[in-house]
Every structure is written in C-alpha cells, then in structure tokens.
Scaffold this motif. Structure first.
Motif, short mmCIF file in Angstrom:
data_model
loop_
_atom_site.label_atom_id
_atom_site.label_comp_id
_atom_site.label_asym_id
_atom_site.label_seq_id
_atom_site.Cartn_x
_atom_site.Cartn_y
_atom_site.Cartn_z
N THR A 1 54.47 -11.16 29.66
CA THR A 1 53.93 -11.03 31.03
C THR A 1 53.56 -9.57 31.18
O THR A 1 53.69 -8.79 30.36
N GLN A 2 53.09 -9.37 32.26
CA GLN A 2 52.53 -7.71 32.49
C GLN A 2 52.68 -7.54 34.08
O GLN A 2 52.53 -8.44 35.04
N SER B 1 51.88 -5.90 36.92
CA SER B 1 50.43 -5.36 37.42
C SER B 1 50.65 -5.21 38.80
O SER B 1 51.48 -5.83 39.58
N LEU C 1 54.76 -18.26 28.51
CA LEU C 1 54.51 -17.47 29.68
C LEU C 1 55.34 -17.62 31.12
O LEU C 1 55.73 -16.58 31.38
N ASP D 1 49.35 -13.37 35.96
CA ASP D 1 49.22 -13.15 34.44
C ASP D 1 47.93 -13.68 33.89
O ASP D 1 47.23 -13.14 33.17
N THR E 1 44.99 -11.57 35.23
CA THR E 1 44.87 -10.00 34.66
C THR E 1 45.24 -10.01 33.16
O THR E 1 44.58 -8.84 32.64
N GLN E 2 45.38 -11.03 32.41
CA GLN E 2 45.45 -10.76 30.90
C GLN E 2 44.52 -11.92 30.43
O GLN E 2 44.97 -13.25 30.07
N GLU F 1 43.58 -12.94 27.66
CA GLU F 1 44.15 -13.37 26.36
C GLU F 1 45.24 -14.55 26.55
O GLU F 1 45.30 -15.27 25.56
N ARG F 2 46.00 -14.35 27.77
CA ARG F 2 46.92 -15.30 27.77
C ARG F 2 46.11 -16.69 28.11
O ARG F 2 46.55 -17.73 27.79
#
Length: 578
Positions: free
Chosen positions: A68-69, A71, A387, A498, A501-502, A504-505
């Motif tokens: 996770t991030q 953000s 995730l 997530d 914003t990501q 790749e996930r």
C-alpha cells in the motif's frame, strides 16, 4: 442469499487461534480416497483448477508488506468518509427501514442512486432490463483505469427484527390465524453492503477530482442478489465489460479477506400440476402436493452416495396448497443446487430433476421445471486480496463501542452462543484450505471470471452467529452495523486508490487474472432463452426513474401456468355384490 460470508469467516480461523485445515487434517476428515478424488477433480475441471490457490500447509504463508501507499489521494478519500459519516450511516438506516425484497427494491434503489448523484455520478436505471438495477458513472480526466463497485439492497423474507434489540422481536408481525409469520428484514446486511460500496465509490471520485487523477468509477446497483439473479444475467448481457478491476464486500462475523473460491449454484423450481377435489371425497383427485413431498423425500436419499463434501442441496415447498379440504392442484418446490463448479452442479442437478420426474410419475401429476438462476464459483485473485488485506490492517477494525458489544452479547446469549461480542480485530491473511469443502454462493462470481475481482468481509454480526438470521437484522442498522459500514467503505476506498496511484499493483492484479483464466472459456450458466423473473413496478417508480414497462428482454405478461389434468381412473366400475 449471498453466503460469501462463509468464505470470509473461513479466513478468520487463524485469528481466533484455530489454524486453517492442513492437508493431513482434511485427509483425516474425508479419508484418503475422498481427498484423492477431490484433487483429481480440481485437475480435470477447468473452473476448479483456475480457482486452485496452490495453498501450502498452514503456517508457511506470510502476507507480504509494503504493497500500500499513503498518498494524498488516499488521505482525501478517507477524510471524505469521516466528514460524511452521518450521511453514510443515514443511508444505511434508510434502506434497512425499507426492507424491500428482491426485484422490488423501489425505494432503496432510488435512495442509493440519489446518494451517488449528489456525489457527481451520472445515473441510469434499468440495467440489463431490471427496473431496480442502475449504473452510476463518474469520470475524471481522460484515460485511467475503470474501477467498479458492487451495490446491493435487497432484504430477505421472514427476517423482520427490531433494530438494536437483543432477543427475537419482529418489527413486522403478520397476524394470520392460520399462517402467522414475520415481514422481511435485512438478515444479510445488504442495507450496509450497498451503502458502504456507494460511499467508497463517492470518496474515490472525490479524491480523484481533488488530485486530478484520471479514472472512471462505476457503481452497479444490483437487484435480487438473494436469489442470485441480478448480476448473473447482467454479466451475460455484457454489463460489466470494460472494467479493469472490481471491488466487492459482504457483511460478516469477522473482518477478513482471502483468495478462496465459492460454490457454483443453480436454482430450480419444479411445478407439479394435478386435479383439485374435495378432501372428503379424495378418490380420483391428483395431489400436486404429494408430488412435491415425494420429491423432497427422495432427494434426501441423494445425500449419502451423491453429495460430495463440496456440495449443498436445500429446498423449500413454496406453494403447497391453501386449505386441507381442497386437494392441491398446483404445488411448487424450489431447490438450490451447489457444487464446486458449474459442471459439478449440472451432474447433481440432473439427479434432482430425475427425482422430480419420478415423483410426478408416481403421483400421476405433470411436472415442469424452470431454472431461475445459475452462477459460477468465484475466481480468486491473491494479489488483489493481499493489497486489500494490508489496507485493512493499516486502517484497523471497525470502531465498535460498548453499545455494539453489549448488543452482540445479548444476541449471543439469546441464541445459546458464547458471549464474545463483536470481532474487533483484522484476521490474518491465510491460504484457503487445500481441498474445497463447499460453502456459499454469490452472483459476484460471474463478474470475477470477466474482470479481476476482490471480496472481503467486515464484522456486522456477532461472533458465532450467521447471515440470514433475525439477529443480523438486529445489528445491520444498529451500532455494530453502523461501525461496519464505515470501516468497509474505508477498506474499499483505500484499495481502489492504491490501484489508481500505483499502476504496478493494478498490473499484478490483471496479470494474475489473465493467468488464471487462460485455459477457461467462461460461458453463462443460465440456459439458452433465459428470461429473468420480474415484478411490474409501481407507476410512480417508473416515472421517477424514467423507465417504460415492460422491458424488451422479457415476455409480459408471463405465460400462465394452468392445470389441464383429468381425474385419475380407478378402473372399471365394480359390479354389485350378490
């Protein structure tokens, strides 16, 4: 009818000090031959093989971290949910009070749609021809992923219960001297389900707008989940095409997610037609109820030699006559036939159909059957579950206060269960059992074969209780349910952000989906020519939602079911005795 709660509860066992069953333990339970047969079936059946988790012995797996991030977009989404918590819980309470049955969620669907319209979504009613189904869409910028959320709002018959009351006390009691009963109630918590999903979708839209993130957010208000009709048919009509990911949740007794599968299911109704007559002069009458009872009795004999541990078979006589002195001319018995895959369901279903045909022959009645719904087993996604689980751990369990635990313990004592209160932790993420032992079904399953899908459960009902009970209805809009709905919305929203914003996930989720589905050609389990059941909406609903009746995909009015049978012959008249 959604029993996805079972899947989520299985994932909580480790969190309660009970490890997920090891392969050795399952061998002890089933016997080596049973396990061998189950494993061979998974290898031979594409639908079961695709859902295979390749799970190792319990204790080997460790959930990854750092997925996770934190953000600005995630902070904005969660802040919106905190700021609008009263609106969210108010919507849950409103839909709970409506307690509308499948295919007739007139007020509830409008309430959810208006909530999303105020959040900037464009709403269109009549998805796949269902009057109470709608699609709400929000677009920010150009390009970006297309994320879907799952909304439901149907109640269950007979589960009426006063909000926040710890003993059985129906809110709506039917005073009939011959057939007393209870009104409908949210015994599966769908008032909270749809509300949390709508709130999550709205918060993601708000965050995307603030942070200028390109995205399309789609919310699918789905009818008739309890009968597994709404989504299965909508999927077959391409409603969910074009999505990059789909997020789902269901009320549960625990806070958990995982990557297990569910059972495929086919719902079938048998209609028997006989000849009515006076119960005091029964000779020659043909009792349709006799046929239904014989079907029920004979189908029970299938259990020992024809029902695997992954199978389920349950029935109800939903039309058995009205008064004892009139031989029932028409009777109906409905079955839910569940197994690990559509192919295995079909084998068991054929046996049930043969039983009904034998009952008709024995009772001298006519029988016809109709498939009312059919769904696949759910396709799991490990990357998606990992995730979601990390977001659940970071956000934490629902904020259950003393009043929530008090109600939970009262309900547990009322039901003869240990008074443990609510599940106030996030369950560990553990692999599914290596051999599938069956469970519940969901019409989200058909979506999962067409778009990467994740599901999770949030504790709305007390530990040890079950969905589809009056006790769940007592909690759904009371303190436990209101805490669960806010937590579930945050879990879904954080995970969706997530994916935004990501990239790749999202890629990992889609890559796993592609790998699991490469050898499977999904085709709806609904029969050719299937027309979904519907009820004619009230005129005010059609006017408010801008729809016309009937939709083009059904025949209206439906064909009448009328018996044309003749009295049974007793043979030549007897000659008088001399």
């Amino acid at each position: 009818m959604c029993d996805l709660h079972d899947q989520h509860e299985h994932q909580t066992l480790a969190g309660h000090g009970q490890p997920v069953l090891s392969r050795r333990r399952i061998m002890q339970m089933l016997g080596a031959a049973g396990v061998t047969a189950a494993v061979m079936t998974a290898e031979a059946d594409p639908a079961m093989a695709a859902a295979d988790s390749e799970a190792a012995e319990a204790g080997v797996y460790s959930a990854p971290e750092g997925l996770t991030q934190d953000s600005p977009a995630k902070q904005a989404a969660l802040a919106w949910l905190d700021a609008n918590s009263s609106r969210v819980t108010g919507l849950n309470a409103e839909i709970w009070a409506n307690a509308e049955l499948s295919l007739r969620e007139w007020k509830s669907s409008i309430a959810q749609a208006e909530f999303l319209e105020r959040a900037g979504f464009e709403v269109e009613f009549g998805t796949a021809g269902f009057p109470t189904a709608f699609t709400a869409t929000f677009r920010q910028g150009k390009g970006g992923p297309v994320l879907g959320f799952s909304g439901e709002y149907d109640a269950l018959p007979g589960l009426s219960q006063k909000k926040g009351v710890g003993h059985h006390d129906p809110l709506e009691y039917i005073h009939d001297p011959f057939a007393p009963g209870y009104g409908p109630g949210h015994g599966c918590g769908h008032s909270a389900l749809g509300t949390a999903a709508a709130a999550a979708a709205a918060s993601v839209a708000r965050a995307a707008r603030e942070q200028k993130l390109p995205v399309t957010v789609k919310f699918f208000g789905s009818t008739a989940e309890e009968t597994l009709i709404g989504k299965t048919y909508a999927v077959s009509k391409g409603v969910y095409e074009g999505l990059d990911a789909f997020l789902d949740w269901h009320p549960s007794t625990a806070n958990a997610t995982g990557w297990g599968t569910t059972t495929a299911m086919t719902a079938v109704t048998f209609t028997f037609l006989g000849v009515a007559g006076h119960g005091g002069t029964p000779l020659g009458n043909k009792s349709a109820l006799d046929a239904a009872v014989m079907t029920a009795t004979m189908s029970e004999f299938l259990r020992e030699e024809n029902l695997a541990p992954s199978g389920r078979l349950h029935w109800v006589i939903n039309n058995g006559g009205d008064i004892p002195n009139v031989t029932p001319e028409i009777a109906e018995i409905s079955y839910y036939v569940r197994e690990g895959s559509p192919a295995r369901v079909q084998v068991l279903l054929d046996k049930v159909i043969a039983v009904a045909e034998a009952a008709a022959k024995a009772s001298q009645t006519k029988v016809q059957h109709k498939i009312t719904s059919a769904c696949w087993n759910q396709l799991p996604n490990k990357a998606f579950a990992e995730l979601l689980h990390e977001n659940m751990r970071q956000i934490g369990p629902p904020e259950f206060g003393a009043d929530a635990h008090k109600l939970a313990k009262e309900l547990q004592e009322s039901l003869g269960l240990p008074a443990k209160g609510m599940h106030a932790e996030i369950a560990e993420l553990t692999p599914p059992n290596p051999v599938f032992l069956g469970g519940g079904s969901t019409d989200v399953a058909d979506i999962s074969w067409n778009v990467p899908t994740v599901s999770m459960g949030a504790a709305l009902a007390p530990i040890g209780t079950k969905m589809h009970t009056w006790s769940t209805a007592a909690c759904a809009a009371a303190a436990p349910g209101q805490a669960a709905v806010l937590a579930a919305a945050k879990y879904l929203a954080a995970t969706a952000v997530d994916l935004l914003t990501q990239p790749e996930r999202l890629k990992a989720v889609k890559d796993e989906f592609g790998s699991r589905t490469k050898d499977v050609d999904w085709k709806t389990a609904l029969p050719d020519g299937y027309e979904p059941p519907m009820y004619e909406p009230p005129s005010w609903f059609l006017k408010k939602t801008g729809q016309k009746w009937p939709p083009s995909n059904i025949t209206w009015p439906p064909k009448r079911v009328v018996s044309q049978e003749k009295f049974a012959s007793l043979g030549p008249e007897q000659a008088p005795q001399k």
